[in-house]
Design a protein around this motif. Structure first.
Motif, PDB file in Angstrom:
ATOM      1  N   ALA A 178     -43.689  18.394 -25.186  1.00 53.61           N
ATOM      2  CA  ALA A 178     -42.471  19.182 -25.389  1.00 53.61           C
ATOM      3  C   ALA A 178     -41.511  19.031 -24.216  1.00 53.61           C
ATOM      4  O   ALA A 178     -40.294  18.969 -24.414  1.00 53.61           O
ATOM      5  CB  ALA A 178     -42.823  20.647 -25.603  1.00 53.61           C
ATOM      6  N   GLU A 179     -42.045  18.971 -23.002  1.00 58.02           N
ATOM      7  CA  GLU A 179     -41.162  18.861 -21.835  1.00 58.02           C
ATOM      8  C   GLU A 179     -40.397  17.542 -21.806  1.00 58.02           C
ATOM      9  O   GLU A 179     -39.269  17.498 -21.315  1.00 58.02           O
ATOM     10  CB  GLU A 179     -41.936  19.090 -20.535  1.00 58.02           C
ATOM     11  N   THR A 180     -40.959  16.496 -22.349  1.00 55.21           N
ATOM     12  CA  THR A 180     -40.241  15.221 -22.428  1.00 55.21           C
ATOM     13  C   THR A 180     -38.997  15.376 -23.307  1.00 55.21           C
ATOM     14  O   THR A 180     -37.894  14.973 -22.926  1.00 55.21           O
ATOM     15  CB  THR A 180     -41.173  14.124 -22.990  1.00 55.21           C
ATOM     16  N   VAL A 181     -39.168  16.000 -24.460  1.00 50.30           N
ATOM     17  CA  VAL A 181     -38.048  16.251 -25.370  1.00 50.30           C
ATOM     18  C   VAL A 181     -37.080  17.248 -24.742  1.00 50.30           C
ATOM     19  O   VAL A 181     -35.858  17.060 -24.781  1.00 50.30           O
ATOM     20  CB  VAL A 181     -38.569  16.778 -26.726  1.00 50.30           C
ATOM     21  N   PHE A 182     -37.614  18.306 -24.157  1.00 48.79           N
ATOM     22  CA  PHE A 182     -36.820  19.363 -23.525  1.00 48.79           C
ATOM     23  C   PHE A 182     -35.923  18.793 -22.427  1.00 48.79           C
ATOM     24  O   PHE A 182     -34.719  19.065 -22.396  1.00 48.79           O
ATOM     25  CB  PHE A 182     -37.791  20.403 -22.960  1.00 48.79           C
ATOM     26  N   ASP A 183     -36.504  17.990 -21.547  1.00 47.74           N
ATOM     27  CA  ASP A 183     -35.736  17.408 -20.448  1.00 47.74           C
ATOM     28  C   ASP A 183     -34.615  16.504 -20.964  1.00 47.74           C
ATOM     29  O   ASP A 183     -33.491  16.535 -20.446  1.00 47.74           O
ATOM     30  CB  ASP A 183     -36.645  16.636 -19.493  1.00 47.74           C
ATOM     31  N   ALA A 184     -34.915  15.711 -21.972  1.00 43.33           N
ATOM     32  CA  ALA A 184     -33.888  14.827 -22.546  1.00 43.33           C
ATOM     33  C   ALA A 184     -32.764  15.650 -23.169  1.00 43.33           C
ATOM     34  O   ALA A 184     -31.579  15.311 -23.030  1.00 43.33           O
ATOM     35  CB  ALA A 184     -34.517  13.896 -23.586  1.00 43.33           C
ATOM     36  N   GLU A 185     -33.127  16.721 -23.829  1.00 40.67           N
ATOM     37  CA  GLU A 185     -32.114  17.558 -24.478  1.00 40.67           C
ATOM     38  C   GLU A 185     -31.274  18.307 -23.440  1.00 40.67           C
ATOM     39  O   GLU A 185     -30.055  18.427 -23.586  1.00 40.67           O
ATOM     40  CB  GLU A 185     -32.815  18.523 -25.441  1.00 40.67           C
ATOM     41  N   LEU A 186     -31.899  18.778 -22.368  1.00 39.89           N
ATOM     42  CA  LEU A 186     -31.134  19.427 -21.300  1.00 39.89           C
ATOM     43  C   LEU A 186     -30.166  18.445 -20.650  1.00 39.89           C
ATOM     44  O   LEU A 186     -29.024  18.805 -20.340  1.00 39.89           O
ATOM     45  CB  LEU A 186     -32.066  20.014 -20.237  1.00 39.89           C
ATOM     46  N   ALA A 187     -30.605  17.225 -20.461  1.00 39.25           N
ATOM     47  CA  ALA A 187     -29.720  16.202 -19.893  1.00 39.25           C
ATOM     48  C   ALA A 187     -28.530  15.965 -20.811  1.00 39.25           C
ATOM     49  O   ALA A 187     -27.404  15.786 -20.348  1.00 39.25           O
ATOM     50  CB  ALA A 187     -30.489  14.905 -19.659  1.00 39.25           C
ATOM     51  N   ARG A 188     -28.774  16.003 -22.104  1.00 40.81           N
ATOM     52  CA  ARG A 188     -27.688  15.803 -23.064  1.00 40.81           C
ATOM     53  C   ARG A 188     -26.706  16.970 -23.028  1.00 40.81           C
ATOM     54  O   ARG A 188     -25.496  16.774 -23.018  1.00 40.81           O
ATOM     55  CB  ARG A 188     -28.257  15.638 -24.469  1.00 40.81           C
ATOM     56  N   TRP A 189     -27.218  18.192 -22.968  1.00 45.15           N
ATOM     57  CA  TRP A 189     -26.356  19.376 -22.982  1.00 45.15           C
ATOM     58  C   TRP A 189     -25.601  19.572 -21.670  1.00 45.15           C
ATOM     59  O   TRP A 189     -24.464  20.014 -21.662  1.00 45.15           O
ATOM     60  CB  TRP A 189     -27.174  20.632 -23.280  1.00 45.15           C
ATOM     61  N   PHE A 190     -26.278  19.299 -20.558  1.00 40.22           N
ATOM     62  CA  PHE A 190     -25.658  19.570 -19.262  1.00 40.22           C
ATOM     63  C   PHE A 190     -25.225  18.309 -18.534  1.00 40.22           C
ATOM     64  O   PHE A 190     -24.130  18.259 -17.980  1.00 40.22           O
ATOM     65  CB  PHE A 190     -26.618  20.363 -18.353  1.00 40.22           C
ATOM     66  N   GLY A 191     -26.079  17.328 -18.497  1.00 42.81           N
ATOM     67  CA  GLY A 191     -25.825  16.131 -17.710  1.00 42.81           C
ATOM     68  C   GLY A 191     -24.604  15.354 -18.142  1.00 42.81           C
ATOM     69  O   GLY A 191     -23.923  14.739 -17.313  1.00 42.81           O
ATOM     70  N   GLU A 192     -24.311  15.386 -19.422  1.00 40.97           N
ATOM     71  CA  GLU A 192     -23.141  14.670 -19.922  1.00 40.97           C
ATOM     72  C   GLU A 192     -21.855  15.459 -19.687  1.00 40.97           C
ATOM     73  O   GLU A 192     -20.772  14.889 -19.686  1.00 40.97           O
ATOM     74  CB  GLU A 192     -23.307  14.355 -21.409  1.00 40.97           C
ATOM     75  N   ALA A 193     -21.974  16.777 -19.478  1.00 40.92           N
ATOM     76  CA  ALA A 193     -20.786  17.622 -19.335  1.00 40.92           C
ATOM     77  C   ALA A 193     -20.459  17.962 -17.882  1.00 40.92           C
ATOM     78  O   ALA A 193     -19.299  18.183 -17.556  1.00 40.92           O
ATOM     79  CB  ALA A 193     -20.968  18.914 -20.120  1.00 40.92           C
ATOM     80  N   LEU A 194     -21.464  18.001 -17.032  1.00 43.56           N
ATOM     81  CA  LEU A 194     -21.268  18.438 -15.648  1.00 43.56           C
ATOM     82  C   LEU A 194     -21.725  17.370 -14.663  1.00 43.56           C
ATOM     83  O   LEU A 194     -22.802  16.800 -14.824  1.00 43.56           O
ATOM     84  CB  LEU A 194     -22.062  19.726 -15.374  1.00 43.56           C
ATOM     85  N   THR A 195     -20.922  17.151 -13.634  1.00 47.74           N
ATOM     86  CA  THR A 195     -21.327  16.241 -12.561  1.00 47.74           C
ATOM     87  C   THR A 195     -22.422  16.922 -11.739  1.00 47.74           C
ATOM     88  O   THR A 195     -22.660  18.122 -11.882  1.00 47.74           O
ATOM     89  CB  THR A 195     -20.137  15.925 -11.638  1.00 47.74           C
TER      90      THR A 195
END
Length: 146
Positions: free
Chosen positions: A106-123
């Motif tokens: 689950a953490e593999t999916v969770f981390d990827a999804e967090l990167a998508r939600w935050f990493g793409e929007a915030l430096t």
């Protein structure tokens, strides 16, 4: 000022709802545990001699809600309870082997999804600033709970 604070409140609450639902849907689509279960597994994994009240405190939920969440994960054999040697009235909650595997998947999916939600929007610096601000607000709110 109150109109601005209301807008901030609305944006924060709606974003949290969208974020939770989006991450939860992605976890379910990947066949992983749902987000609520993942939260509990993460607390247990990082808390030595974890008790239900530590789960409740970490997730800002009631002890009854935490106990029910733990019971559901025990029934799924992702967590196990054992007697607390220091307090016969409570038990220690631990990850099972299946729980450890479910957490890792689950953490593999969770981390990827967090990167998508935050990493793409915030430096990086904007993300660190946002994290500090949220931490400050949570700490302040913790001192004002009744």
């Amino acid at each position: 000022m109150s109109a601005e604070l209301r807008r901030v409140f609305d944006d924060l609450v709606r974003f949290e709802t969208d974020l939770w639902n989006g991450v939860d849907a992605r976890l379910k689509a990947a066949g992983a545990v749902p987000l609520g279960s993942l939260n509990v597994l993460q607390v247990v994994a990082r808390t030595e001699a974890c008790r239900v009240n530590e789960v409740a405190d970490a997730l800002s939920i009631t002890i009854g809600g935490a106990s029910q969440a733990v019971d559901r994960l025990v029934a799924r054999e992702l967590l196990a309870r054992r007697p607390n040697p220091g307090d016969r009235r409570s038990s220690i909650v631990e990850l099972t082997t299946a729980g450890t595997e479910a957490l890792a998947a689950a953490e593999t999916v969770f981390d990827a999804e967090l990167a998508r939600w935050f990493g793409e929007a915030l430096t990086g610096s904007a993300l660190r600033s946002f994290a500090r601000t949220l931490s400050t607000l949570r700490a302040f709110a913790g001192g004002h709970r009744d």
